[in-house]
Write an enzyme that holds these catalytic residues in place. Sequence first.
Site: not given
Length: 633
Positions: A423, A447, A273, A301-302, A193, A45
């Site tokens: 996401l 991120t 990955c 996706y990248i 990363h 608030c």
Amino acid sequence: LRHLAEEFRSLREPVERVKRLLHYAEAVAPMEESGRVDANRVMGCTARVWVEVRIDEEGKVRVAADSDSEITRGFCACLVCVLDGSEPHEVTGLTTEDLVGLNVGLPGGGGRSRVNTWHNVLVSMQKRTKQLVAQREGKVPFEPFPSLVVTADGVFPKGAYAEAQAKYLFPDDLKVNELVNVLKEKKIGVVAHFYMDPEVQGILTAAQKQWPHIYISDSLVMADTAVKMAKAGCQYITVLGVDFMSENVRAILDQAGFSEVGVYRMSNERIGCSLADAAATPTYMEYLEDASRSTSLHVIYINTKLETKAYAHELVPTITCTSSNVVQTILQAFAQVPDLSIWYGPDSYMGANIKELLQQMTKMTDEEIAVIHPEHSQDSIRSLLPRLHYYQDGTCIVHHLFGHEVVEKIKEMYCDAFLTAHLEVPGEMFSLAMEAKRRGMGVVGSTQNILDFIKDRVQEALDRNINDHLQFVLGTESGMVTSIVATVRSLLEPAKSSSQRAKVTVEIVFPVSSDSISKTTSSLSSGLNSAKVGDIILSVVPGVASGEGCSIHGGCASCPYMKMNSLSSLLKVSHHLPDEENILSAYKADRFKLQTPNGKSVADVGCEPILHMRNFQATKKLPEKLIDQILRP
């Protein structure tokens, strides 16, 4: 509630409704000073709001609320009028939709901050009611998630923490200096990363203070930063991440005219990955074969291999995306190309969440939709949904950690906190964060979006200059903690020197097993000997006490592939450069010599979807070349 709604409905003009709110604000008895304490504060608030809830001897809920703003006090008075003396199930069953009849500050009746006031005060009352009911029924309360409390004075852990990785937050000055010296001497840039091993993050964060060409970011920015480092004179770029990240860095440097700059990975073995691998399968190519039979755009996706992008682009016109621009990419594509079908992949969680987000947009007004994208409306969103497809068999194992059990715990214990979600998280966690986002208490995105959201909320609290405690549930891998703590401390520390500044504390909650965090002391009771990482003081780090792999005990920071990016590997590569004896040949991110099925260079074809995305980011429209590829395949 019905009588109150009828009363406000009879008031035609907004100014009349505000006057009635002020009337209720004057009529309600002020809360005792003993109740106006931080423990009773309502987060989210603009004004300060306090809520007290108890259950009387008859089992009825008794509520009290107050605010230092007269209008907000009027809101509180209305809620007290509706809920005081109700049965517990009546309190917990009320929704903001039930309050629409009051027509004050809700959609169609006022500003977004007032919407947030209604909802956030109600959520706070409901949370306290549930806790009191659970106590009366003798239920064992949930154990809180592990968390970090960040203040101007330091960072302090809450909960049980593992100890095995404690040493990683005590950067060895000799190692820091060794790394800095070799990077300076040989003009080496480092792009890493966010989800690095905590030992590496600690060293890099400290080394950044002495060598500016070290950058920790998400995968897209890694390549952009590498180009900047090359322009600044770096002769080599070392990449700490999985292989598709070094591939992207190599390809983008070549596209920018820096083919002479060497790019090196951190292992002589494959650094894979699971998500990128999901797109490098015959099943994914079959998915794209279906797409090729209609006027289609493939949004990939990248975080996928350059080779995958190349093969996909020859089948279906392709553009890459990130978690921060995927929704805008999809909406713009549908706006530019009539009757287009879009095929997203490979992340199934993200695909499902994008579709859910668009379905929720069909419940918004045309004006609200136009804020998100000016060329869309309810009708256009409804019409595009059947033409949006997503791959069903691609998941990052890490994101399973935000499952049903975690979501239920968040609902019970953290429903009034700020919620953040990447996401890529499963649908339940995504929906929870979306609901929080609608009332100004959450963010869904990349991120970087999460980091920016936390930064903005902390800055707002500092600008109000009122003592406050902000609680953020981190719905992404705990590897983000180093960047979050550094950002928050950079905001809080300047206020430390002023006696007139309010005290703001920030709690970062990790909605995972308590084993996901390691503390830097052998015993919390023995005192916190905080670790110093550059100018940042940390008491805990992400990571597990033992074991490897993607699980609820660590996420990407504990992934065996990510752990191949070790400090020893970085030092080894750096010391051997320039590689005159060819010792690092297996570490080098070589250019693709492979050809696509149509006989073209994989590097050239695979880079084109990335360049399409860069063009979109710069112009907010799909490039004409991509439009031609879609319409004249």
